[in-house]
Write an enzyme that holds these catalytic residues in place. Structure first.
Site, PDB file in Angstrom:
ATOM      1  N   HIS A   1      55.027 -33.664  28.566  1.00 30.65           N
ATOM      2  CA  HIS A   1      56.303 -33.186  28.024  1.00 30.65           C
ATOM      3  C   HIS A   1      57.180 -32.636  29.141  1.00 30.65           C
ATOM      4  O   HIS A   1      56.740 -32.468  30.280  1.00 30.65           O
ATOM      5  CB  HIS A   1      56.068 -32.054  27.007  1.00 30.65           C
TER       6      HIS A   1
ATOM      7  N   GLU B   1      54.164 -29.175  30.366  1.00 31.89           N
ATOM      8  CA  GLU B   1      55.627 -29.161  30.351  1.00 31.89           C
ATOM      9  C   GLU B   1      56.038 -29.210  31.818  1.00 31.89           C
ATOM     10  O   GLU B   1      55.896 -28.244  32.561  1.00 31.89           O
ATOM     11  CB  GLU B   1      56.148 -27.882  29.688  1.00 31.89           C
TER      12      GLU B   1
ATOM     13  N   HIS C   1      56.680 -37.277  22.202  1.00 36.79           N
ATOM     14  CA  HIS C   1      57.826 -37.783  21.441  1.00 36.79           C
ATOM     15  C   HIS C   1      57.890 -39.316  21.499  1.00 36.79           C
ATOM     16  O   HIS C   1      56.901 -39.974  21.825  1.00 36.79           O
ATOM     17  CB  HIS C   1      59.124 -37.110  21.918  1.00 36.79           C
TER      18      HIS C   1
ATOM     19  N   GLU D   1      63.850 -36.747  27.037  1.00 36.54           N
ATOM     20  CA  GLU D   1      62.478 -36.310  27.326  1.00 36.54           C
ATOM     21  C   GLU D   1      61.491 -37.441  27.045  1.00 36.54           C
ATOM     22  O   GLU D   1      60.529 -37.641  27.795  1.00 36.54           O
ATOM     23  CB  GLU D   1      62.113 -35.074  26.493  1.00 36.54           C
TER      24      GLU D   1
HETATM   25 ZN    ZN Z   1      58.200 -32.167  24.243  1.00 37.62          ZN
END
Ligand code: ZN
Length: 331
Positions: free
Chosen positions: A213, A295, A121, A158
């Site tokens: 992430h 993640e 992101h 995030e």
């Molecule tokens: Zn993400």
């Protein structure tokens, strides 16, 4: 969070590696190696074991335990004690190397290697929704250019988390001699799009690519997981050559991340392996280089969020990712 809002894929047998469960290996290996680590003599013994005087003759390769990581979680002195035995190498051997080369080339176990880190992101994506919503071709499908990512309940983004962990990882990788390329470094207002993120890794001819992430699912779902590319072919997507090495990379990161952070594999997908295979992510489908997503935890769970917002924990996360990459690259 996952790159889109689609539900995670059904857990399949392909997400499990029954023949090489890293979590089953690591405890005994960690104990064994930790016991041997304190002295160079013991290190020599370990070398003898690993190079195979046994009946098989095939040196075992502990995937989740790179040689540079010599003890279990919490052993703060373990990182620096990489006592690689070199019985025939006197200290003076370094003089010839240091006498030349005014522009000293990178040294370290990752010298000559290129690692692309993809901070998931972008903190600016929230202000550029029309740009990131446009569709891009991921070979097998079309998807949004990028997504905003998630936040903790208190508003820690995030995209802030991914950039911080990525920068810490870069510092560690560079200290080991690697060339590190970022897909972005807060140097652009939004994005890049997922197809460009993949292209950056491809054009860099990266030896390994990691997209960082954190997830955003309901409270009570905890832990980390690694997303591995499925075998896909369509348009510009063809992962047939990276599925195998990407799994290797992912398994090594999973094992090292668990040890470094003390976190457990996700309790909500992956059947406890910390590994998930997906075929719907452009960043993986379009990659021609070994690549995984991690993640690191669930930003929407209070206990996970307490870790994700801790700089000390993020450093451990970066160490786990780095050690996994080092193991994968044979450093
Ligand atoms: Zn993400």
């Amino acid at each position: 969070m996952r790159y889109d809002d689609s539900p995670p894929p059904p857990e399949s047998a392909s997400s499990v590696s029954p023949d090489r469960p890293w979590y089953a290996r690591r405890s005994t290996l960690a104990v064994a190696v930790a016991a041997l680590a304190p002295t160079a003599l013991a290190g020599w013994v370990l070398t003898q074991v690993l190079t195979g005087s046994g009946p098989g003759g095939q040196p075992p390769q502990p995937k989740a335990l790179p040689a540079s990581h010599t003890a279990g979680a919490g052993a703060g002195d373990a990182k620096s004690s990489t006592t690689t035995p070199s019985p025939a190498a006197p200290a003076s051997a370094s003089t010839s190397a240091s006498a030349s080369a005014p522009a000293a080339p990178a040294k370290g176990p990752l010298a000559g290697r290129t690692v692309v880190i993809d901070p998931g992101h972008n903190t600016g994506n929230f202000k550029h929704t029309s740009e990131i919503d446009r569709q891009v071709d991921i070979g097998t499908n079309r998807k949004e250019c990028d997504t905003t990512g998630t936040t903790t309940n208190s508003g820690y983004m995030e995209a802030e988390f991914t950039l911080d962990v990525s920068r810490r990882t870069r510092t560690l990788l560079e200290s080991k001699g690697a060339k590190v390329v970022f897909t972005h470094d807060a140097d652009r207002p939004w994005g890049p799009c997922i197809d460009e993120r993949a292209r950056i890794g491809n054009e860099a001819k990266a030896d390994a690519v990691v997209s960082v992430h954190a997830d955003g699912v309901s409270a009570g779902n905890r832990g980390f997981h690694i997303i591995l590319p499925a075998t896909v072919k369509g348009g510009a997507a063809d992962t047939s050559k990276i599925v195998g090495p990407s799994r290797d990379l992912g398994e090594r990161i999973a094992g090292n991340f668990a040890r470094s952070t003390g976190s457990a594999p996700a309790n909500y997908l992956g059947s406890g392996t910390g590994l998930v295979v997906r075929d719907d992510l452009g960043g993986l489908n379009l990659s021609t280089r070994p690549k995984v997503f991690i993640e690191c935890g669930n930003m929407r769970d209070a206990k996970d969020a307490a870790q994700l917002t801790s700089p000390e924990w993020r450093q451990k996360a970066a160490e786990g990712i780095t050690n996994g990459i080092v193991g994968f690259l044979g450093g």
